[in-house]
Design a protein around this motif. Sequence first.
Motif, short mmCIF file in Angstrom:
data_model
loop_
_atom_site.label_atom_id
_atom_site.label_comp_id
_atom_site.label_asym_id
_atom_site.label_seq_id
_atom_site.Cartn_x
_atom_site.Cartn_y
_atom_site.Cartn_z
N LEU A 51 -4.26 -35.18 33.45
CA LEU A 51 -3.49 -35.33 34.67
C LEU A 51 -2.62 -34.10 34.90
O LEU A 51 -2.04 -33.56 33.95
CB LEU A 51 -2.57 -36.56 34.55
N ILE A 52 -2.55 -33.67 36.14
CA ILE A 52 -1.56 -32.69 36.55
C ILE A 52 -0.84 -33.25 37.77
O ILE A 52 -1.45 -33.85 38.66
CB ILE A 52 -2.17 -31.30 36.85
N THR A 53 0.48 -33.09 37.77
CA THR A 53 1.31 -33.50 38.89
C THR A 53 1.80 -32.24 39.60
O THR A 53 2.36 -31.35 38.96
CB THR A 53 2.50 -34.35 38.40
N ILE A 54 1.55 -32.17 40.90
CA ILE A 54 1.84 -30.98 41.69
C ILE A 54 2.92 -31.32 42.72
O ILE A 54 2.80 -32.33 43.43
CB ILE A 54 0.57 -30.47 42.40
N ASN A 55 3.97 -30.48 42.80
CA ASN A 55 5.00 -30.70 43.81
C ASN A 55 5.55 -29.37 44.33
O ASN A 55 5.15 -28.31 43.86
CB ASN A 55 6.12 -31.59 43.27
N SER A 82 -10.02 -38.00 34.96
CA SER A 82 -9.25 -36.84 35.44
C SER A 82 -8.44 -37.24 36.67
O SER A 82 -8.95 -37.95 37.54
CB SER A 82 -10.20 -35.70 35.83
N SER A 83 -7.18 -36.76 36.75
CA SER A 83 -6.33 -37.11 37.91
C SER A 83 -5.51 -35.91 38.36
O SER A 83 -5.01 -35.14 37.54
CB SER A 83 -5.37 -38.24 37.55
N ILE A 84 -5.34 -35.81 39.68
CA ILE A 84 -4.42 -34.87 40.29
C ILE A 84 -3.49 -35.70 41.16
O ILE A 84 -3.94 -36.46 42.02
CB ILE A 84 -5.14 -33.80 41.13
N HIS A 85 -2.18 -35.58 40.91
CA HIS A 85 -1.16 -36.26 41.71
C HIS A 85 -0.40 -35.23 42.53
O HIS A 85 0.13 -34.27 41.98
CB HIS A 85 -0.17 -37.00 40.82
N LEU A 86 -0.35 -35.43 43.84
CA LEU A 86 0.44 -34.61 44.74
C LEU A 86 1.68 -35.42 45.08
O LEU A 86 1.58 -36.54 45.58
CB LEU A 86 -0.34 -34.30 46.02
N VAL A 87 2.86 -34.86 44.79
CA VAL A 87 4.11 -35.58 45.04
C VAL A 87 4.47 -35.48 46.52
O VAL A 87 4.56 -34.39 47.07
CB VAL A 87 5.25 -35.04 44.15
N SER A 88 4.65 -36.64 47.15
CA SER A 88 5.03 -36.70 48.56
C SER A 88 6.30 -35.88 48.78
O SER A 88 7.18 -35.87 47.93
CB SER A 88 5.28 -38.17 48.93
N GLU A 117 8.60 -41.17 41.40
CA GLU A 117 8.48 -41.88 40.12
C GLU A 117 7.05 -41.88 39.60
O GLU A 117 6.78 -42.40 38.53
CB GLU A 117 8.96 -43.33 40.28
N GLY A 118 6.11 -41.32 40.36
CA GLY A 118 4.71 -41.27 39.93
C GLY A 118 3.88 -42.45 40.40
O GLY A 118 2.71 -42.57 40.03
N THR A 119 4.44 -43.32 41.23
CA THR A 119 3.70 -44.46 41.77
C THR A 119 2.80 -43.99 42.90
O THR A 119 3.24 -43.27 43.80
CB THR A 119 4.68 -45.53 42.30
#
Length: 131
Positions: A51-55, A82-88, A117-119
């Motif tokens: 996982l990668i979190t992008i902001n 595999s996950s990609i999270h884009l932070v609102s 919070e990652g939700t």
Amino acid sequence: GYQGMSFHLFHLKIEKSERCGVVVEGTKRNTMSNCQVSHSKWSGVYVNGGLITINGSGTSIHNNVTGGSSFCYGLHTNTSSSSIHLVSPLTKESVSINNGGGGNYGGKGLIAIVDNEGTIVTTIQEASDDY
């Protein structure tokens, strides 16, 4: 990030990589904030089991896949784990722009918009089977 190692990228320009610009391999505590990844030969951001979190409003994944492979993307989740999270308020349209090959995003993993919070708020791409 590779097999247990995590990374936190902040205000970087990653340009003209001979392969993928940013790679996550089997780790989940990775972040990228206000970074630009451009002109990579393969995928801009590639996640293979992790996982990668992008902001950050300064984030841009653009003009990647200069090698032309239709199996590469701006945002690439290679496997169902595999996950990609884009932070609102980031969106796929605001982050991943003008990438060649298969396009701005793709693969077999999850790509989603999340809150602070990652939700998960919105799912862009569902995870699918690996075959």
